[in-house]
Design a protein around this motif. Structure first.
Motif, PDB file in Angstrom:
ATOM      1  N   LEU B 116       0.846  -1.056   0.015  1.00  0.00           N
ATOM      2  CA  LEU B 116       0.134  -0.045  -0.033  1.00  0.00           C
ATOM      3  C   LEU B 116       0.769   1.179   0.079  1.00  0.00           C
ATOM      4  CD1 LEU B 116      -2.860  -1.219   2.399  1.00  0.00           C
ATOM      5  CD2 LEU B 116      -2.887  -0.714   0.054  1.00  0.00           C
ATOM      6  N   TYR B 119       3.632   0.987  -3.541  1.00  0.00           N
ATOM      7  CA  TYR B 119       2.784   0.738  -4.771  1.00  0.00           C
ATOM      8  C   TYR B 119       1.314   1.770  -4.863  1.00  0.00           C
ATOM      9  CZ  TYR B 119       6.481  -2.529  -5.781  1.00  0.00           C
ATOM     10  OH  TYR B 119       7.605  -3.148  -5.881  1.00  0.00           O
ATOM     11  N   GLY B 120       0.727   1.670  -3.540  1.00  0.00           N
ATOM     12  CA  GLY B 120      -0.464   2.292  -3.584  1.00  0.00           C
ATOM     13  C   GLY B 120      -0.252   3.951  -3.253  1.00  0.00           C
ATOM     14  N   ARG B 121       0.871   4.233  -3.079  1.00  0.00           N
ATOM     15  CA  ARG B 121       1.439   5.631  -2.875  1.00  0.00           C
ATOM     16  C   ARG B 121       0.377   6.213  -1.827  1.00  0.00           C
ATOM     17  NH1 ARG B 121       4.809   7.894  -7.589  1.00  0.00           N
ATOM     18  NH2 ARG B 121       5.479   5.867  -8.481  1.00  0.00           N
ATOM     19  N   ILE B 122       0.151   5.500  -0.481  1.00  0.00           N
ATOM     20  CA  ILE B 122      -0.364   6.032   0.459  1.00  0.00           C
ATOM     21  C   ILE B 122       0.661   6.398   1.416  1.00  0.00           C
ATOM     22  CG2 ILE B 122      -2.383   5.741   1.910  1.00  0.00           C
ATOM     23  CD1 ILE B 122      -3.491   3.463   0.253  1.00  0.00           C
ATOM     24  N   PRO B 123       0.236   7.620   2.160  1.00  0.00           N
ATOM     25  CA  PRO B 123       1.200   7.763   3.078  1.00  0.00           C
ATOM     26  C   PRO B 123       1.458   6.631   4.387  1.00  0.00           C
ATOM     27  CG  PRO B 123       0.246   9.882   2.707  1.00  0.00           C
ATOM     28  CD  PRO B 123      -0.471   8.767   1.871  1.00  0.00           C
ATOM     29  N   ILE B 126      -0.755   6.977   7.307  1.00  0.00           N
ATOM     30  CA  ILE B 126      -2.123   6.507   7.113  1.00  0.00           C
ATOM     31  C   ILE B 126      -2.571   4.951   7.190  1.00  0.00           C
ATOM     32  CG2 ILE B 126      -4.192   6.685   5.536  1.00  0.00           C
ATOM     33  CD1 ILE B 126      -3.457   9.186   6.705  1.00  0.00           C
ATOM     34  N   VAL B 127      -1.364   4.246   6.286  1.00  0.00           N
ATOM     35  CA  VAL B 127      -1.647   2.909   6.022  1.00  0.00           C
ATOM     36  C   VAL B 127      -1.299   2.226   7.382  1.00  0.00           C
ATOM     37  CG1 VAL B 127      -0.387   0.972   4.841  1.00  0.00           C
ATOM     38  CG2 VAL B 127      -0.794   2.892   3.742  1.00  0.00           C
TER      39      VAL B 127
END
Lengths: 339, 362
Positions: B116, B119-123, B126-127
């Motif tokens: 996440l 590859y999902g580019r979420i900070p 947050i993840v």
């Protein structure tokens, strides 16, 4: 024709608030089908009452995150304020002193956070993480492993019983703060500063915005409002323990981020946050009525938090690649025409 | 002066200060607490440090890439319960398979974070804040709120907490302490000598430059999270071995201790600098405080977290204010040394200095 319809629909959905509204209606619809008593007024009020403290803090958290910072210490500050108040009541202090000390404790925590972040320049994530641990530690120093229930009767009544019509004091405070938040963030100069700093600290500084003063004000406000919420929480429960309000920060931050506020700052609105608050409340309520345990609900909220950032990211990527394809197609067509 | 400059890097000062602080603390605790210098004290403190240290090393890898992993406590708790459950069902699982199962489970959970984030580019905040809740939920659901008891464990697992490699007098080197030391040394070597380790620093120091230089940034960050998860899994195994009784709140909040250890140990919160040894020293400081404070009647153990919070702030603030100055001082010294080289005695053999700029002028 069909494609044009799809693009029109997509344009509508593109606004995050539009998507939230659809999500909210869907949640309410599903809930009301599953449980007949869902749409009654009592249930809706009850739903508000259970989460009122968190949503009060979510309002100020929206300011902090739009400003490009984060405050992880709010739950610990809630505990610390409640603990300060409880200890003073237990020792027979007069009510104004106890209440004001609670608020002051929160303001001091905010001042402490704000000093390190705004003036020393430490990252807010680390400072408030230290606060999360440290302030919770202070709560345990204050109340140890006891449970304090020595609140005066009027305080418990104020916390638990409706004050005006069906609304409790906490709800009235929430409504007042929500209106203030909308005016302050969306329609005032201060609100513009908050956005500008969130977009670019450098630009803000060169434009003559007192960056550290705005940040300081936000963290003090965050501490004070968290303290207020913590005291409301303790008076609603009628008791105070060391672990009061522990772990609340997760849900508060989820409410804000789901509301379309960017974790990088500069983007988002109070309207979105209010919508996402309603969604989370209704989801909780629906899950509760469906008999899901508290821990399972926390897990669902966790997934929601991740999705609230993942979905816009993916949507952006899809849009980007679609645009590229369209440009490519157009280029191919022009080449064919020329040939 | 130049000799000092060459011998000690500014990054190492933090480690020396920590060692000094540890010695001072041990001496002063010894004065306040009766019977402090005994084998039992050492054993208790060292076992407590071991688990934090393993988690902290994993957290270091993630910190180096400018990310955070808040889910390590939940991963540790889940693997401890999961592995314990498998052992109660089937006591004949060989020990090595149990360790591998724990590491594998942790790695799997870490890979979700990594996927996440990278590859999902979420900070990462947050993840991992999300998975912190999610993995804890998985534990509660999986366990059905039941508790694993020490008595359900096979014999070797029950003895794990007191298994000793060798002892000098009363002081034992426990197996879990040895595991932790091995992990610290192994990852310090990885960070210092392996290309992967160097790339972690590169990405953390300047992500854009690392990408331009052609490093597979996403894969490196992903792997850092997987390794962090795997080490948390190992920590879960050690947790099971040390406590035996596992409830649904196992290792809850230990992510804070791991992060505190890392930050106190001098790993930068903005990535790109820090060592596994530093993280270990940070863990040692926290473990020492935690285990010693509760033996002083005047300061109750309730002060522990409040002190921990102050310690983190202090560590980060000194890092920003003092270490930055020191680093600038060092860099200036380096410049002066190099520029004075050709003018001074280095005139006769400038080519050698050009070839080995790292050794500087003599």
């Amino acid at each position: 024709m069909f494609q044009r319809f799809l693009t029109a629909l997509w344009e509508r959905l593109k606004s995050w608030e539009g998507l939230l509204l659809i999500l909210l209606l869907a949640t309410i619809f599903v809930n009301s089908r599953l449980t007949p008593a869902y749409l009654t007024f009592e249930n809706q009020i009850n739903l508000f009452e259970l989460y009122i403290e968190k949503i009060i803090v979510a309002l100020i958290m929206a300011f902090v995150i739009i400003n490009g910072e984060i405050d992880l210490s709010v739950a610990s500050v809630m505990g610390l304020a409640a603990g300060t108040m409880a200890i003073l009541f237990e020792h027979g202090a007069p009510a104004p002193l106890a209440l004001l000390s609670g608020l002051a404790a929160g303001a001091l925590c905010g001042l402490f956070n704000g000093f390190w972040i705004a003036y020393v320049g430490l990252p807010s994530l680390v400072v408030t993480l230290a606060g999360l641990i440290g302030y919770r530690g202070l709560v345990y120093v204050l109340v140890r492993d006891r449970s304090i229930t020595a609140f005066p009767d009027w305080l418990n009544r104020l916390g638990q019983q409706p004050l005006i019509g069906p609304f409790t004091l906490a709800m009235l405070i929430f409504f007042a703060l929500a209106i203030a938040a909308v005016i302050l963030l969306q329609y005032s100069g201060f609100g513009r500063y908050v956005y500008v700093i969130g977009n670019s600290k450098e630009v803000a500084r060169y434009s003559g915005v007192q960056v550290h003063r705005v940040k300081m004000a936000l963290f003090i406000a965050s501490g004070t409002i968290a303290a207020l919420a913590g005291m409301l929480y303790a008076s609603r429960l009628g008791a105070m323990r060391g672990s009061t309000a522990e772990g609340f920060e997760l849900e508060i931050i989820t409410m804000v981020l789901l509301g379309g506020v960017s974790i990088f700052g500069g983007k988002g609105s109070i309207w979105g946050v209010l919508l996402s608050i309603l969604i989370i409340l209704n989801l909780h309520n629906g899950m509760g009525l469906a008999g899901l345990s508290g821990h399972l609900r926390a897990g669902v909220i966790g997934i929601l938090l991740i999705l609230s950032v993942l979905v816009p990211n993916l949507a952006g990527k899809v849009r980007e690649s679609l645009g590229r394809q369209r440009r490519l197609q157009r280029a191919v067509e022009t080449v064919e025409i020329e040939a | 002066m130049n000799w000092i400059r060459r011998r000690f890097r500014p990054e190492q000062i933090r480690e020396w200060v920590l060692i000094l602080l540890l010695i001072v603390l041990i001496l002063s605790f010894g004065m306040v607490i009766q019977d402090y210098y005994t084998g039992r004290t050492f054993n208790r403190i060292s076992s407590s440090i071991a688990i934090i240290a393993v988690m902290a090393v994993g957290e270091t890898l993630v910190f180096l890439t400018r990310n955070y992993d808040l889910s390590v406590g939940s991963i540790t708790g889940f693997t401890a319960y999961f592995v314990g459950m498998q052992l109660t069902r089937n006591a004949n699982i060989p020990p090595l398979a149990v360790v591998l199962l724990a590491i594998g489970t942790g790695a799997l959970m870490g890979s979700v974070n990594g996927l996440l984030v990278a590859y999902g580019r979420i900070p990462a905040v947050i993840v991992t804040l999300g998975t912190l809740a999610l993995y804890r939920t998985m534990l509660v659901e999986y366990s059905g709120a039941k508790t694993i008891l020490t008595s359900d464990m096979p014999k070797w697992m029950q003895d794990l907490s007191s298994t000793t490699l060798f002892s000098i007098g009363q002081v034992d080197l426990r197996l879990i302490v040895a595991i932790a030391l091995a992990v610290v040394v192994l990852f310090q070597l990885v960070l210092t000598y392996l290309p992967y380790g160097r790339r972690l620093y590169a990405i953390g120091s300047n992500p854009d430059a690392a990408r331009v230089a052609g490093f597979p940034a996403q894969r490196i960050v992903f792997l850092a999270f997987v390794l962090s998860g795997a080490l948390s899994g190992l920590a879960g195994f050690m947790f099971l071995g040390r406590f035996g009784t596992i409830t649904v709140v196992a290792a809850q909040g230990s992510e804070m201790q791991a992060i505190a250890a890392v930050v106190v140990g001098g790993v930068s919160t903005s990535g790109g600098s820090g060592t596994a040894i530093g993280a270990f020293l940070g863990a040692a400081l926290i473990g020492l405080l935690e285990q010693s404070l509760r033996r002083i009647p005047a300061i109750s153990e309730f002060w522990r977290d409040a002190l921990l919070g102050m310690l983190i702030l202090l560590a980060v603030a000194t890092d920003l204010v003092i270490m930055k100055r020191l680093r600038e001082f060092w860099a200036r010294g380096e410049l002066r040394v190099e520029s004075s080289g050709p003018e001074g005695s280095g005139m006769e053999q400038p080519s050698q200095e050009a070839l080995h700029p790292a050794t500087g002028g003599k």
